[in-house]
Scaffold this motif. Structure first.
Motif, short mmCIF file in Angstrom:
data_model
loop_
_atom_site.label_atom_id
_atom_site.label_comp_id
_atom_site.label_asym_id
_atom_site.label_seq_id
_atom_site.Cartn_x
_atom_site.Cartn_y
_atom_site.Cartn_z
N ASP A 91 5.51 69.08 -10.65
CA ASP A 91 6.22 67.82 -10.88
C ASP A 91 5.37 66.83 -11.68
O ASP A 91 5.91 66.04 -12.47
CB ASP A 91 6.63 67.20 -9.55
N SER A 92 4.07 66.87 -11.50
CA SER A 92 3.19 65.95 -12.22
C SER A 92 2.59 66.59 -13.48
O SER A 92 1.68 66.03 -14.09
CB SER A 92 2.05 65.49 -11.31
N GLY A 93 3.11 67.74 -13.88
CA GLY A 93 2.51 68.52 -14.97
C GLY A 93 2.95 68.09 -16.35
O GLY A 93 3.94 67.38 -16.53
N SER A 94 2.20 68.56 -17.35
CA SER A 94 2.46 68.26 -18.76
C SER A 94 2.60 69.54 -19.57
O SER A 94 2.12 70.60 -19.17
CB SER A 94 1.32 67.42 -19.36
N PHE A 95 3.23 69.40 -20.72
CA PHE A 95 3.44 70.50 -21.66
C PHE A 95 3.11 70.00 -23.05
O PHE A 95 3.71 69.05 -23.54
CB PHE A 95 4.90 70.97 -21.57
N TRP A 96 2.10 70.64 -23.69
CA TRP A 96 1.70 70.30 -25.06
C TRP A 96 2.09 71.44 -25.98
O TRP A 96 1.64 72.57 -25.82
CB TRP A 96 0.20 70.04 -25.12
N LEU A 97 2.93 71.12 -26.96
CA LEU A 97 3.49 72.12 -27.87
C LEU A 97 3.04 71.84 -29.29
O LEU A 97 3.31 70.76 -29.84
CB LEU A 97 5.02 72.08 -27.79
N ASN A 98 2.33 72.79 -29.90
CA ASN A 98 1.93 72.70 -31.30
C ASN A 98 2.82 73.60 -32.13
O ASN A 98 2.89 74.80 -31.90
CB ASN A 98 0.46 73.11 -31.45
N VAL A 99 3.51 73.01 -33.10
CA VAL A 99 4.36 73.79 -34.00
C VAL A 99 4.21 73.27 -35.42
O VAL A 99 3.87 72.10 -35.63
CB VAL A 99 5.85 73.77 -33.58
N GLY A 100 4.48 74.14 -36.39
CA GLY A 100 4.30 73.79 -37.78
C GLY A 100 5.61 73.57 -38.51
O GLY A 100 6.48 72.83 -38.05
N TYR A 101 5.77 74.26 -39.65
CA TYR A 101 6.89 74.03 -40.54
C TYR A 101 7.61 75.34 -40.85
O TYR A 101 7.03 76.41 -40.79
CB TYR A 101 6.40 73.45 -41.87
N ILE A 102 8.88 75.23 -41.20
CA ILE A 102 9.64 76.37 -41.69
C ILE A 102 10.40 75.95 -42.95
O ILE A 102 10.61 74.76 -43.19
CB ILE A 102 10.64 76.92 -40.65
N LYS A 159 4.86 60.05 -13.29
CA LYS A 159 3.72 60.64 -12.58
C LYS A 159 3.16 61.80 -13.39
O LYS A 159 3.71 62.91 -13.37
CB LYS A 159 4.15 61.13 -11.18
N TYR A 160 2.08 61.54 -14.13
CA TYR A 160 1.46 62.60 -14.91
C TYR A 160 -0.01 62.27 -15.12
O TYR A 160 -0.43 61.12 -15.00
CB TYR A 160 2.18 62.80 -16.24
N THR A 161 -0.79 63.29 -15.46
CA THR A 161 -2.23 63.13 -15.67
C THR A 161 -2.51 62.63 -17.08
O THR A 161 -2.01 63.17 -18.06
CB THR A 161 -2.94 64.48 -15.45
N PHE A 162 -3.34 61.58 -17.15
CA PHE A 162 -3.80 61.07 -18.45
C PHE A 162 -5.21 60.52 -18.25
O PHE A 162 -5.40 59.41 -17.77
CB PHE A 162 -2.85 60.00 -18.97
#
Length: 291
Positions: A91-102, A159-162
């Motif tokens: 519940d307090s988690g994060s998601f970091w998404l790296n994406v480029g170009y098409i 509620k998240y970690t920073f």
């Protein structure tokens, strides 16, 4: 070595998660990497067991590690694996998404994938981060591309970690500037902002990065370190569904986190295994030297 009750709970949580996944391709005390499709792997994990996911999936541009799909099929697949990340996230988690170009024939030469993906999830989007790097494609009929995007999502916007102090930039232009007798800036450093200038992992005989492996699209360790340190805590579980050469697990090992990763290509699992075993050996030798 003795552990606190909180550490014991974290260890038990990690061991429970990887026990559900079967035999890993490589395993250490703080990491487990599986030669599995990430959707199959994440579906076997306990819901809510992951504190942070940081990953860079295939961009659907025909690289050697991917099968290029029709655009709508690629977006459907992206929704499927991102949904699996959401289910695995605490519940307090994060998601970091790296994406480029098409490219979209007749419509766009370089369309940033975040434009198509940002709202295809139940995660709450905190902000976009621009990753600016020095090396890349040289343009003649267009501006030379020098950035990709990272999307920072959280499961609970309240509620998240920073850990800002852990990722402050010490390069302050006027570190001693005062106002009313007090320093105007934080003595640790400044907020790194939403534009990160971090070098790519380059190849070539004369400009190859020290950390370079045989993987053709390798995550820079400096980039992953910033995400791991800034958006997870010590002993948290970090997931990378597209582990590649193992950089996320390397960062976790260096920074006291647990890592779980999935990678379809066995040769990339072997690259990751070699990197991690060498790091474990170096860390053991450093520990011995300090005793």
């Amino acid at each position: 070595m003795t552990f606190s009750s909180a550490q014991e709970r974290k260890i038990a949580k990690f061991e429970h998660a990887i026990a559900r996944l079967g035999r890993p391709a490589c395993r250490g005390q703080r990491y487990a990497i599986y030669n599995l499709d990430c959707i199959d792997g994440m579906s076997a994990m306990p819901n809510g067991c992951v504190d942070l996911t940081v990953t860079s999936p295939p961009y659907n541009i025909g690289k050697e590690y991917e099968t290029k799909l029709p655009l709508l099929d690629y977006l459907d697949w992206s929704v499927e694996w991102i949904d699996a990340v959401y289910n695995a996230t605490a519940d307090s988690g994060s998601f970091w998404l790296n994406v480029g170009y098409i490219d979209i024939p007749g419509r766009a030469r370089a369309l940033p994938l975040p434009y198509l993906l940002w709202d295809k999830t139940e995660f709450f989007l905190i902000q976009e981060v621009v990753w600016n790097y020095g090396a890349g494609v040289a343009g003649k009929t267009f501006l030379s591309p020098r950035n990709e995007k990272l999307l920072w999502y959280v499961k609970n916007q309240n509620k998240y970690t920073f850990n800002l102090d852990d990722i402050r930039d010490p390069d302050v232009k006027y570190p001693n500037q005062k106002k009313n007798g007090k320093l105007r800036c934080n003595t640790i450093g400044k907020n790194p902002s939403d534009v990160w200038q971090i070098a790519k992992v380059t190849s070539g005989a004369r400009r190859s990065s020290i950390e370079r492996t045989a993987h053709p699209a390798q995550f820079p360790l400096d980039l992953v370190d910033r995400v791991v340190k800034g958006f997870s805590n010590v002993d948290d579980i970090v997931l990378d569904p597209f582990m590649g050469s193992g950089t996320t697990a390397v960062s976790c090992l260096r920074n006291g986190r647990f890592a779980i990763g999935f990678e379809l290509k066995s040769e990339y699992c072997q690259i990751a295994s070699t990197r991690l075993r060498e790091l474990e050996n170096d860390m053991f030798l450093d520990f011995r030297a300090d005793v």
